[in-house]
Design a protein around this motif. Structure first.
Motif, short mmCIF file in Angstrom:
data_model
loop_
_atom_site.label_atom_id
_atom_site.label_comp_id
_atom_site.label_asym_id
_atom_site.label_seq_id
_atom_site.Cartn_x
_atom_site.Cartn_y
_atom_site.Cartn_z
N MET A 98 0.84 -1.18 0.00
CA MET A 98 0.00 0.00 0.00
C MET A 98 0.89 1.24 0.00
N ALA A 99 0.50 2.24 -0.78
CA ALA A 99 1.27 3.47 -0.88
C ALA A 99 1.15 4.27 0.41
N LYS A 100 2.22 4.98 0.73
CA LYS A 100 2.22 5.82 1.92
C LYS A 100 1.22 6.95 1.73
N SER A 101 0.43 7.22 2.75
CA SER A 101 -0.55 8.30 2.65
C SER A 101 0.04 9.61 3.15
N THR A 102 -0.51 10.70 2.66
CA THR A 102 -0.09 12.03 3.09
C THR A 102 -1.32 12.81 3.51
N GLN A 103 -1.10 13.88 4.23
CA GLN A 103 -2.21 14.69 4.70
C GLN A 103 -2.46 15.86 3.76
N LEU A 104 -3.73 16.26 3.71
CA LEU A 104 -4.13 17.46 2.99
C LEU A 104 -5.06 18.23 3.92
N MET A 105 -4.69 19.45 4.23
CA MET A 105 -5.52 20.27 5.11
C MET A 105 -6.25 21.30 4.26
N VAL A 106 -7.54 21.46 4.54
CA VAL A 106 -8.37 22.39 3.79
C VAL A 106 -9.14 23.25 4.78
N ARG A 107 -9.15 24.54 4.53
CA ARG A 107 -9.93 25.45 5.37
C ARG A 107 -11.30 25.65 4.73
N LEU A 108 -12.33 25.56 5.55
CA LEU A 108 -13.71 25.71 5.09
C LEU A 108 -14.47 26.66 5.99
N ASP A 109 -15.45 27.32 5.43
CA ASP A 109 -16.36 28.10 6.27
C ASP A 109 -17.33 27.11 6.92
N GLU A 110 -18.02 27.56 7.94
CA GLU A 110 -18.92 26.67 8.71
C GLU A 110 -20.02 26.06 7.83
N ASP A 111 -20.56 26.86 6.92
CA ASP A 111 -21.63 26.38 6.06
C ASP A 111 -21.15 25.23 5.17
N SER A 112 -19.97 25.39 4.58
CA SER A 112 -19.42 24.34 3.72
C SER A 112 -19.15 23.07 4.51
N LYS A 113 -18.58 23.22 5.70
CA LYS A 113 -18.30 22.05 6.53
C LYS A 113 -19.60 21.36 6.93
N SER A 114 -20.62 22.14 7.19
CA SER A 114 -21.92 21.57 7.54
C SER A 114 -22.46 20.69 6.42
N TYR A 115 -22.34 21.18 5.17
CA TYR A 115 -22.79 20.38 4.04
C TYR A 115 -21.97 19.11 3.88
N LEU A 116 -20.66 19.22 4.07
CA LEU A 116 -19.82 18.02 3.99
C LEU A 116 -20.21 17.01 5.07
N THR A 117 -20.45 17.50 6.25
CA THR A 117 -20.85 16.63 7.36
C THR A 117 -22.15 15.91 7.05
N LYS A 118 -23.13 16.66 6.56
CA LYS A 118 -24.43 16.06 6.23
C LYS A 118 -24.30 15.05 5.09
N ALA A 119 -23.52 15.38 4.09
CA ALA A 119 -23.34 14.46 2.96
C ALA A 119 -22.65 13.18 3.41
N ALA A 120 -21.65 13.32 4.28
CA ALA A 120 -20.95 12.14 4.80
C ALA A 120 -21.90 11.28 5.62
N GLU A 121 -22.73 11.92 6.41
CA GLU A 121 -23.71 11.18 7.21
C GLU A 121 -24.68 10.41 6.31
N LEU A 122 -25.10 11.04 5.21
CA LEU A 122 -26.02 10.36 4.29
C LEU A 122 -25.40 9.09 3.72
N ARG A 123 -24.11 9.13 3.49
CA ARG A 123 -23.40 7.94 2.96
C ARG A 123 -22.88 7.03 4.06
N ARG A 124 -23.06 7.48 5.30
CA ARG A 124 -22.61 6.72 6.48
C ARG A 124 -21.10 6.45 6.43
N VAL A 125 -20.36 7.52 6.12
CA VAL A 125 -18.90 7.45 6.13
C VAL A 125 -18.37 8.68 6.88
N SER A 126 -17.09 8.64 7.20
CA SER A 126 -16.48 9.80 7.86
C SER A 126 -16.37 10.95 6.85
N ILE A 127 -16.18 12.14 7.39
CA ILE A 127 -16.00 13.29 6.51
C ILE A 127 -14.76 13.09 5.64
#
Length: 89
Positions: free
Chosen positions: A1-30
């Motif tokens: 397996m290839a070594k993984s790296t991190q990617l940090m992204v800054r989001l406003d609260e509204d965008s993060k809220s949508y990502l959270t809801k979408a992840a919940e709909l798919r039952r996966v982590s953000i």
């Protein structure tokens, strides 16, 4: 397996809220949701860009160049339109 790296992204609260809801709909982590969606989209865009490339032979390149740089021969209708647009007609 290839070594993984991190990617940090800054989001406003509204965008993060949508990502959270979408992840919940798919039952996966953000993180898993972002990974699934962004990698799939990136692959589509790269594939489309690669397929959109135009390959021309040397002869076709010269013909294309000449067509772009040649003198345009206007029709009578185009000349009349030009006069009309300039207010000369």
């Amino acid at each position: 397996m290839a070594k993984s790296t991190q990617l940090m992204v800054r989001l406003d609260e509204d965008s993060k809220s949508y990502l959270t809801k979408a992840a919940e709909l798919r039952r996966v982590s953000i993180s898993d949701y972002v990974r699934m969606v962004t990698i799939a989209q990136a692959r589509r865009e790269v594939t489309q860009a690669e397929q959109a490339a135009i390959s021309l032979t040397a002869e076709e390149q010269l013909e294309f160049w000449n067509a772009l740089n040649g003198t345009t021969k206007l029709t009578d209708t185009q000349r009349e339109l030009g006069r009309t647009m300039r207010g000369e007609a």
